[in-house]
Design a protein around this motif. Sequence first.
Motif, PDB file in Angstrom:
ATOM      1  N   PHE A   1       8.933  41.094  89.219  1.00  0.00           N
ATOM      2  CA  PHE A   1      10.129  41.124  88.393  1.00  0.00           C
ATOM      3  C   PHE A   1      10.127  42.392  87.564  1.00  0.00           C
ATOM      4  N   PHE A   2      11.283  43.014  87.462  1.00  0.00           N
ATOM      5  CA  PHE A   2      11.464  44.175  86.597  1.00  0.00           C
ATOM      6  C   PHE A   2      12.370  43.727  85.464  1.00  0.00           C
ATOM      7  N   LEU A   3      11.831  43.664  84.270  1.00  0.00           N
ATOM      8  CA  LEU A   3      12.555  43.200  83.094  1.00  0.00           C
ATOM      9  C   LEU A   3      12.976  44.396  82.260  1.00  0.00           C
ATOM     10  N   ASN A   4      14.278  44.540  82.048  1.00  0.00           N
ATOM     11  CA  ASN A   4      14.830  45.639  81.270  1.00  0.00           C
ATOM     12  C   ASN A   4      15.647  45.064  80.119  1.00  0.00           C
ATOM     13  N   LEU A   5      15.321  45.483  78.912  1.00  0.00           N
ATOM     14  CA  LEU A   5      16.099  45.126  77.722  1.00  0.00           C
ATOM     15  C   LEU A   5      16.695  46.414  77.176  1.00  0.00           C
ATOM     16  N   SER A   6      18.010  46.457  77.067  1.00  0.00           N
ATOM     17  CA  SER A   6      18.672  47.693  76.673  1.00  0.00           C
ATOM     18  C   SER A   6      19.623  47.455  75.508  1.00  0.00           C
ATOM     19  N   ASP A   7      19.725  48.461  74.659  1.00  0.00           N
ATOM     20  CA  ASP A   7      20.679  48.373  73.547  1.00  0.00           C
ATOM     21  C   ASP A   7      21.714  49.486  73.634  1.00  0.00           C
ATOM     22  N   GLY A   8      21.820  50.109  74.799  1.00  0.00           N
ATOM     23  CA  GLY A   8      22.793  51.184  74.931  1.00  0.00           C
ATOM     24  C   GLY A   8      22.920  51.686  76.343  1.00  0.00           C
ATOM     25  N   MET A   9      23.734  52.684  76.513  1.00  0.00           N
ATOM     26  CA  MET A   9      23.963  53.301  77.810  1.00  0.00           C
ATOM     27  C   MET A   9      23.013  54.478  77.993  1.00  0.00           C
ATOM     28  N   PRO A  10      22.764  54.881  79.249  1.00  0.00           N
ATOM     29  CA  PRO A  10      21.837  55.985  79.476  1.00  0.00           C
ATOM     30  C   PRO A  10      22.351  57.283  78.847  1.00  0.00           C
ATOM     31  N   TRP A  11      21.527  57.827  78.021  1.00  0.00           N
ATOM     32  CA  TRP A  11      21.879  59.080  77.356  1.00  0.00           C
ATOM     33  C   TRP A  11      20.626  59.735  76.807  1.00  0.00           C
ATOM     34  N   TYR A  12      20.548  61.049  76.982  1.00  0.00           N
ATOM     35  CA  TYR A  12      19.489  61.846  76.378  1.00  0.00           C
ATOM     36  C   TYR A  12      19.951  63.296  76.363  1.00  0.00           C
ATOM     37  N   SER A  13      19.592  64.022  75.313  1.00  0.00           N
ATOM     38  CA  SER A  13      19.959  65.433  75.244  1.00  0.00           C
ATOM     39  C   SER A  13      18.964  66.183  74.378  1.00  0.00           C
ATOM     40  N   ASN A  14      18.618  67.373  74.840  1.00  0.00           N
ATOM     41  CA  ASN A  14      17.844  68.315  74.030  1.00  0.00           C
ATOM     42  C   ASN A  14      18.270  69.719  74.448  1.00  0.00           C
ATOM     43  N   ASN A  15      17.503  70.739  74.108  1.00  0.00           N
ATOM     44  CA  ASN A  15      17.876  72.116  74.454  1.00  0.00           C
ATOM     45  C   ASN A  15      17.855  72.384  75.955  1.00  0.00           C
ATOM     46  N   ASP A  16      17.093  71.564  76.718  1.00  0.00           N
ATOM     47  CA  ASP A  16      16.915  71.814  78.145  1.00  0.00           C
ATOM     48  C   ASP A  16      17.709  70.881  79.055  1.00  0.00           C
ATOM     49  N   ILE A  17      18.111  69.719  78.557  1.00  0.00           N
ATOM     50  CA  ILE A  17      18.731  68.726  79.421  1.00  0.00           C
ATOM     51  C   ILE A  17      19.833  67.979  78.680  1.00  0.00           C
ATOM     52  N   SER A  18      20.855  67.633  79.417  1.00  0.00           N
ATOM     53  CA  SER A  18      21.905  66.753  78.914  1.00  0.00           C
ATOM     54  C   SER A  18      22.103  65.674  79.965  1.00  0.00           C
ATOM     55  N   TYR A  19      21.753  64.451  79.627  1.00  0.00           N
ATOM     56  CA  TYR A  19      21.766  63.331  80.564  1.00  0.00           C
ATOM     57  C   TYR A  19      22.659  62.253  79.978  1.00  0.00           C
ATOM     58  N   GLY A  20      23.778  62.002  80.630  1.00  0.00           N
ATOM     59  CA  GLY A  20      24.692  60.977  80.135  1.00  0.00           C
ATOM     60  C   GLY A  20      25.911  60.883  81.022  1.00  0.00           C
ATOM     61  N   GLY A  21      26.837  60.048  80.626  1.00  0.00           N
ATOM     62  CA  GLY A  21      28.095  59.900  81.344  1.00  0.00           C
ATOM     63  C   GLY A  21      27.948  59.267  82.703  1.00  0.00           C
ATOM     64  N   LYS A  22      28.918  59.545  83.571  1.00  0.00           N
ATOM     65  CA  LYS A  22      28.958  58.944  84.903  1.00  0.00           C
ATOM     66  C   LYS A  22      27.728  59.279  85.735  1.00  0.00           C
ATOM     67  N   GLU A  23      27.222  60.502  85.585  1.00  0.00           N
ATOM     68  CA  GLU A  23      26.041  60.903  86.353  1.00  0.00           C
ATOM     69  C   GLU A  23      24.826  60.059  85.978  1.00  0.00           C
ATOM     70  N   ALA A  24      24.641  59.795  84.696  1.00  0.00           N
ATOM     71  CA  ALA A  24      23.509  58.981  84.250  1.00  0.00           C
ATOM     72  C   ALA A  24      23.679  57.527  84.676  1.00  0.00           C
ATOM     73  N   LEU A  25      24.918  57.023  84.636  1.00  0.00           N
ATOM     74  CA  LEU A  25      25.175  55.657  85.110  1.00  0.00           C
ATOM     75  C   LEU A  25      24.816  55.539  86.588  1.00  0.00           C
ATOM     76  N   GLN A  26      25.253  56.498  87.395  1.00  0.00           N
ATOM     77  CA  GLN A  26      24.974  56.451  88.838  1.00  0.00           C
ATOM     78  C   GLN A  26      23.485  56.637  89.114  1.00  0.00           C
ATOM     79  N   HIS A  27      22.841  57.533  88.379  1.00  0.00           N
ATOM     80  CA  HIS A  27      21.404  57.746  88.564  1.00  0.00           C
ATOM     81  C   HIS A  27      20.639  56.463  88.258  1.00  0.00           C
ATOM     82  N   THR A  28      20.987  55.803  87.161  1.00  0.00           N
ATOM     83  CA  THR A  28      20.325  54.549  86.805  1.00  0.00           C
ATOM     84  C   THR A  28      20.565  53.508  87.892  1.00  0.00           C
TER      85      THR A  28
END
Length: 117
Positions: free
Chosen positions: A26-53
């Motif tokens: 079993f893979f148990l995932n508890l989440s309080d939000g949508m996929p998102w991360y950003s720093n100087n090198d990467i911006s991960y979010g939106g439709k691309e992050a939803l599809q990647h997840t």
Amino acid sequence: GTTPEGLCFAAIEKQIMNDANGRDSFFLNLSDGMPWYSNNDISYGGKEALQHTRNEVEKLRKAGIEILSFYISDRHSYNRESAMQDFKRMYGKDASFIDPTNLISLAKVLNKKFLAK
């Protein structure tokens, strides 16, 4: 302030697959939000992050791992309906929504899933 779900799943995928090999898993995932991360090198979010997840979850599912994914949010959260739709896009039939003031519902869903095996 970040929830890079798909990135995290990809980072531990090999270990999960090795540990699950030949076992009821079993893979148990508890989440309080949508996929998102950003720093100087990467911006991960939106439709691309939803599809990647979604793709990462599908890899686990195809390996025979049961998915239990819970979006924990109170009834008054900002943009809750939209977030619930996106969460279902990522986790499909394995998406559940839990009110943090009523965790008995979490226990019921877990028991149902575990007893089905």
